[in-house]
Enzyme design. Structure first.
Site, short mmCIF file in Angstrom:
data_model
loop_
_atom_site.label_atom_id
_atom_site.label_comp_id
_atom_site.label_asym_id
_atom_site.label_seq_id
_atom_site.Cartn_x
_atom_site.Cartn_y
_atom_site.Cartn_z
N GLU A 108 4.49 5.83 55.39
CA GLU A 108 3.77 5.78 54.10
C GLU A 108 2.55 4.88 54.21
O GLU A 108 2.62 3.74 54.72
CB GLU A 108 4.72 5.27 53.00
CG GLU A 108 4.06 5.24 51.63
CD GLU A 108 5.04 5.16 50.47
OE1 GLU A 108 6.26 5.19 50.69
OE2 GLU A 108 4.55 5.06 49.32
N ASP B 125 17.67 8.37 48.76
CA ASP B 125 17.15 7.03 49.04
C ASP B 125 18.22 5.99 48.73
O ASP B 125 18.82 6.01 47.64
CB ASP B 125 15.98 6.74 48.08
CG ASP B 125 14.67 6.59 48.80
OD1 ASP B 125 14.67 6.48 50.04
OD2 ASP B 125 13.64 6.57 48.11
O1 KIV Z 1 11.07 7.08 46.70
C1 KIV Z 1 10.37 8.01 47.15
O2 KIV Z 1 10.05 8.98 46.46
C2 KIV Z 1 9.92 7.92 48.54
C3 KIV Z 1 8.80 8.82 48.95
C4 KIV Z 1 7.52 8.20 48.53
C5 KIV Z 1 8.81 9.10 50.41
O3 KIV Z 1 10.40 7.11 49.28
#
Ligand code: KIV
Length: 274
Positions: A192, A92
């Protein structure tokens, strides 16, 4: 293979994501933030492991993902990499590392790829700025996963942790954003907190796989946050969450038994001493 042995299976790639959608086979992802859980989750045979910025909430105790920094994501991503050999590892990109300019996005995503050795990054949102960042980063040769619907880095603008896409205008906007994210080069999109019928429409509108979390059964795959799935994060109880273990209780009970043994002089005994 015994449970302790490492898998030597062929690593999962973006091509596997696409062919699974074409064949109608569901994709399975979950998060991991370190080498230990990365290895355990990888050995369970999932397709993808996401080093989510949810680490900031679940492990660091923040009330949102906004405080998570690039260096923290690199630390967790590189740690997970040391445990993951088969699943596609995706990191991310945290708040403010890709929205300000395409140059920033290229440098920061490039740094994440170089320093974690992951196979892709995830960027939240469908605004012009994010779509431009996705286009630039994919042209750099870096696989990008999009993320639409409830986007946690916009939690304050969205008025809290809430289901999105409830009006027909919002649903139409989401379909448009998904097409733009696909057109910019993303290889998959996380959806989401969406009504199941809206997520089904979005999934039908794009050729790339959609990965749902709180978005019903019609997505091309599902992702859950590992401590939620394991029942470790027992204060988080959203409707969509199914727990596959109750480890919070196991942790408390195990540590209580350890404390009782130490206080009663039962541990360490002869079997556990040199
Ligand atoms: O940060 C995270 O774990 C996510 C998931 C909820 C998809 O973006």
């Amino acid at each position: 293979m015994s449970s302790g042995e490492r898998s030597v299976a062929k690593p999962v790639t973006v091509r596997d994501f696409h062919s699974k959608k074409e064949r109608g086979e569901k994709l399975v992802l979950c998060t991991a933030y370190d080498a230990l859980f990365g290895r355990l989750v990888d050995e369970s045979g999932v397709d993808g492991i996401l080093v989510g910025d949810s680490v900031g909430m679940v492990h660091a105790g923040f009330s949102s993902t906004l405080p998570v920094t690039l260096d923290q994501m690199i630390y967790h991503g590189a740690a997970a990499r040391r445990g993951v050999t088969r699943a596609m590892l995706i990191i991310d990109m945290p708040f403010l590392t890709y929205q300000v300019s395409v140059d920033d996005a290229l440098r920061n995503c490039g740094r994440v790829m170089q320093e974690t050795l992951a196979q892709g990054v995830k960027l939240e949102g469908g605004t012009d700025e994010v779509v431009a960042a996705i286009r630039g980063v994919t042209r750099l040769g870096v696989p990008v996963m999009g993320h639409l619907g409830f986007t946690p880095q916009s939690v304050h603008a969205l008025g809290g942790f809430r289901v999105q896409g409830r009006t027909s205008d919002d649903a139409a906007r989401l379909i448009d954003e998904a097409r733009r994210v696909e057109d910019a080069g993303a290889f998959a999109i996380v959806l989401e907190l969406l009504p199941a019928d809206v997520a089904a429409e979005v999934s039908g509108a794009v050729a790339i796989p959609t990965i749902g979390i709180g978005a019903g059964a019609s997505c091309d795959g599902q992702v859950l946050v590992l401590p939620d799935l394991l029942g470790l994060n027992d204060r988080f109880n959203p409707k969509f969450l199914k727990r596959y273990a109750s480890l919070a209780g196991d942790v408390r009970a195990a540590v209580q038994r350890f404390a009782e043994d130490v206080r009663a002089g039962r541990y360490p005994d002869g079997d556990h001493s040199f």
